[in-house]
Design a protein around this motif. Structure first.
Motif, PDB file in Angstrom:
ATOM      1  N   THR A   7       0.815  -1.223   0.000  1.00 54.99           N
ATOM      2  CA  THR A   7       0.000   0.000   0.000  1.00 54.99           C
ATOM      3  C   THR A   7       0.847   1.272   0.000  1.00 54.99           C
ATOM      4  N   SER A   8       2.156   1.110   0.147  1.00 58.06           N
ATOM      5  CA  SER A   8       3.059   2.264   0.109  1.00 58.06           C
ATOM      6  C   SER A   8       4.286   1.891  -0.716  1.00 58.06           C
ATOM      7  N   VAL A   9       4.533   2.642  -1.789  1.00 59.69           N
ATOM      8  CA  VAL A   9       5.579   2.307  -2.750  1.00 59.69           C
ATOM      9  C   VAL A   9       6.425   3.542  -3.039  1.00 59.69           C
ATOM     10  N   GLY A  10       7.728   3.333  -3.051  1.00 59.94           N
ATOM     11  CA  GLY A  10       8.643   4.404  -3.448  1.00 59.94           C
ATOM     12  C   GLY A  10       9.171   4.156  -4.851  1.00 59.94           C
ATOM     13  N   VAL A  11       9.454   5.232  -5.584  1.00 62.48           N
ATOM     14  CA  VAL A  11       9.991   5.127  -6.934  1.00 62.48           C
ATOM     15  C   VAL A  11      11.329   5.855  -6.991  1.00 62.48           C
ATOM     16  N   VAL A  12      12.395   5.115  -7.313  1.00 61.04           N
ATOM     17  CA  VAL A  12      13.700   5.727  -7.568  1.00 61.04           C
ATOM     18  C   VAL A  12      13.771   5.951  -9.072  1.00 61.04           C
ATOM     19  N   ALA A  13      13.606   7.203  -9.463  1.00 59.74           N
ATOM     20  CA  ALA A  13      13.492   7.540 -10.880  1.00 59.74           C
ATOM     21  C   ALA A  13      14.783   8.184 -11.384  1.00 59.74           C
ATOM     22  N   HIS A  14      14.787   8.497 -12.668  1.00 59.28           N
ATOM     23  CA  HIS A  14      15.886   9.275 -13.219  1.00 59.28           C
ATOM     24  C   HIS A  14      15.900  10.654 -12.556  1.00 59.28           C
ATOM     25  N   ALA A  15      17.025  11.330 -12.657  1.00 59.37           N
ATOM     26  CA  ALA A  15      17.181  12.641 -12.030  1.00 59.37           C
ATOM     27  C   ALA A  15      16.062  13.584 -12.475  1.00 59.37           C
TER      28      ALA A  15
ATOM     29  N   GLY B  55      -1.372   4.450  -8.799  1.00 55.76           N
ATOM     30  CA  GLY B  55      -1.447   4.586  -7.350  1.00 55.76           C
ATOM     31  C   GLY B  55      -2.785   5.161  -6.916  1.00 55.76           C
ATOM     32  N   ALA B  56      -3.247   6.186  -7.628  1.00 52.99           N
ATOM     33  CA  ALA B  56      -4.530   6.804  -7.289  1.00 52.99           C
ATOM     34  C   ALA B  56      -5.676   5.822  -7.504  1.00 52.99           C
ATOM     35  N   THR B  57      -5.597   5.040  -8.569  1.00 54.46           N
ATOM     36  CA  THR B  57      -6.660   4.079  -8.882  1.00 54.46           C
ATOM     37  C   THR B  57      -6.705   2.928  -7.881  1.00 54.46           C
ATOM     38  N   ARG B  58      -5.534   2.440  -7.467  1.00 56.66           N
ATOM     39  CA  ARG B  58      -5.471   1.262  -6.598  1.00 56.66           C
ATOM     40  C   ARG B  58      -5.346   1.611  -5.113  1.00 56.66           C
ATOM     41  N   GLY B  59      -5.338   2.879  -4.776  1.00 55.85           N
ATOM     42  CA  GLY B  59      -5.228   3.255  -3.370  1.00 55.85           C
ATOM     43  C   GLY B  59      -3.848   3.001  -2.788  1.00 55.85           C
ATOM     44  N   VAL B  60      -2.822   3.129  -3.605  1.00 53.50           N
ATOM     45  CA  VAL B  60      -1.437   2.920  -3.174  1.00 53.50           C
ATOM     46  C   VAL B  60      -0.742   4.273  -3.069  1.00 53.50           C
ATOM     47  N   ASP B  61      -0.096   4.518  -1.941  1.00 53.74           N
ATOM     48  CA  ASP B  61       0.668   5.745  -1.768  1.00 53.74           C
ATOM     49  C   ASP B  61       1.963   5.615  -2.573  1.00 53.74           C
ATOM     50  N   VAL B  62       2.142   6.456  -3.582  1.00 54.79           N
ATOM     51  CA  VAL B  62       3.318   6.397  -4.452  1.00 54.79           C
ATOM     52  C   VAL B  62       4.097   7.699  -4.320  1.00 54.79           C
ATOM     53  N   ARG B  63       5.370   7.574  -3.952  1.00 53.99           N
ATOM     54  CA  ARG B  63       6.251   8.751  -3.875  1.00 53.99           C
ATOM     55  C   ARG B  63       7.449   8.536  -4.779  1.00 53.99           C
ATOM     56  N   LEU B  64       7.780   9.560  -5.534  1.00 47.43           N
ATOM     57  CA  LEU B  64       8.857   9.478  -6.520  1.00 47.43           C
ATOM     58  C   LEU B  64       9.992  10.415  -6.140  1.00 47.43           C
TER      59      LEU B  64
END
Length: 335
Positions: free
Chosen positions: A179-187, A209-218
């Motif tokens: 339910t909580s996911v972090g994203v390590v993205a390009h700079a 994330g919005a659709t599935r109720g998952v907190d996504v931070r990039l």
């Protein structure tokens, strides 16, 4: 230095594409604008190459294509070279030579595409708002973009569906109970300059994330060990702390795994890790990583086939987005 269409456009106060259309007659241009372009041509002594209007059918074949592969700061050269190698090999299959261009400026486009140097152009690392697109569209040279700009005009495109890839990663983790996911993205600079793949990936993970109720931070990383460790630490310090990390940054992936190991985060027991990268990158990590794979070789090969089709005959504009597929290597687990 030779005068280019970009010089004419600046002198006339119009865009490169408008100047090209005014000279080629491919689109209706207002008379005042056409006269300004004509005056700039006379003033600067610009000599457009004859036959550009019907280049694909009228000009003698050079049996050479141009490949624009800009090597920008922060770009993973190893991944770029996968595309380059695939394009060169497929061009050889068609009996074509490849002229490699590592600049990304409009002048470079005009220099090779308005003359009789090449039969067509493949363009890598396309930005959402890419001035090369308008220039190529205006010149009428057959071209295929690897990437998806906001306005491709009459140019054909092929790329991985990065927005779909972003959605697939989040959906996979949501199905496992995260339910909580972090994203390590390009700079951050990639998204700021409108790198098409980075923008679409960010949109995909956010929407899923919005659709599935998952907190996504990039959080962006420059791909270095220190920069990646900082990105991982920032994500793990969030509330709630993420139980899974998505990595869309090939140079950063080994540093993500190293940082998690240093912090005592077993993969996947404590933290699941999922990447978006070529298969060989996912397979060679200390922990083989579950990944949505970027099929660089396939995309490069098809780009050449699409270009050859358009050099040989008039084909309609086509946009091909390769459906993402996820390969499970055991680095994600149920919560």
């Amino acid at each position: 230095m030779a005068v280019t269409i970009a010089d004419v456009a600046r002198a006339a106060g119009v865009s490169v594409s408008t100047a090209s259309y005014a000279l080629s007659g491919k689109r209706r241009i207002s008379e005042p604008t056409r006269l300004r372009v004509a005056a700039a041509v006379d003033e600067l002594g610009y000599r457009p190459h004859a036959g550009a209007r019907a280049l694909a059918s009228a000009s003698p074949r050079t049996r050479t294509i141009a490949l624009m592969a800009p090597l920008r700061t922060g770009t993973d050269t190893a991944v770029v070279m996968q595309f380059v190698a695939a394009i060169v090999l497929r061009a050889r299959h068609h009996g074509l030579d490849v002229l490699l261009l590592t600049q990304d400026d409009v002048d470079g486009v005009e220099r090779v595409a308005s003359g009789s140097v090449v039969d067509g152009v493949v363009v890598l690392d396309v930005q959402a708002d890419d001035p090369r697109v308008a220039a190529l569209d205006g010149l009428g040279r057959p071209a295929v973009l690897v990437g998806l700009p906001a306005a491709p005009g009459r140019l054909s495109c092929i790329d991985l569906d990065f927005e779909g890839a972003g959605r697939l990663t989040v959906e996979h983790l949501a199905d496992l109970g995260h339910t909580s996911v972090g994203v390590v993205a390009h700079a951050d600079e990639f998204r700021e300059r409108g790198a098409s793949f980075a923008v679409r990936l960010a949109r995909g993970v956010t929407d899923a994330g919005a659709t599935r109720g998952v907190d996504v931070r990039l959080v962006g990383s420059d791909g270095s060990a220190a920069g990646t460790a900082s990105a991982v630490d920032t994500l793990l310090a969030g509330t709630p702390a993420p139980t899974a990390l998505i990595v869309h940054n090939e140079p950063a992936l080994p540093h993500v795994l190293a940082r998690l190991a240093a912090l005592g985060h077993d993969v996947p027991a404590r933290t699941s890790v999922l990447a978006i990268c070529p298969a060989d990158v996912a397979e060679r990590q200390t922990v083989p990583v579950t990944a949505v794979e970027i099929p660089a070789a396939d995309i490069g090969s098809v780009a050449v086939d699409m270009l050859v089709d358009r050099v040989e005959e008039d084909r309609p504009t086509e946009i091909r987005l390769v459906a993402p597929t996820l390969v499970d290597r055991g680095s994600t687990t149920r919560r």
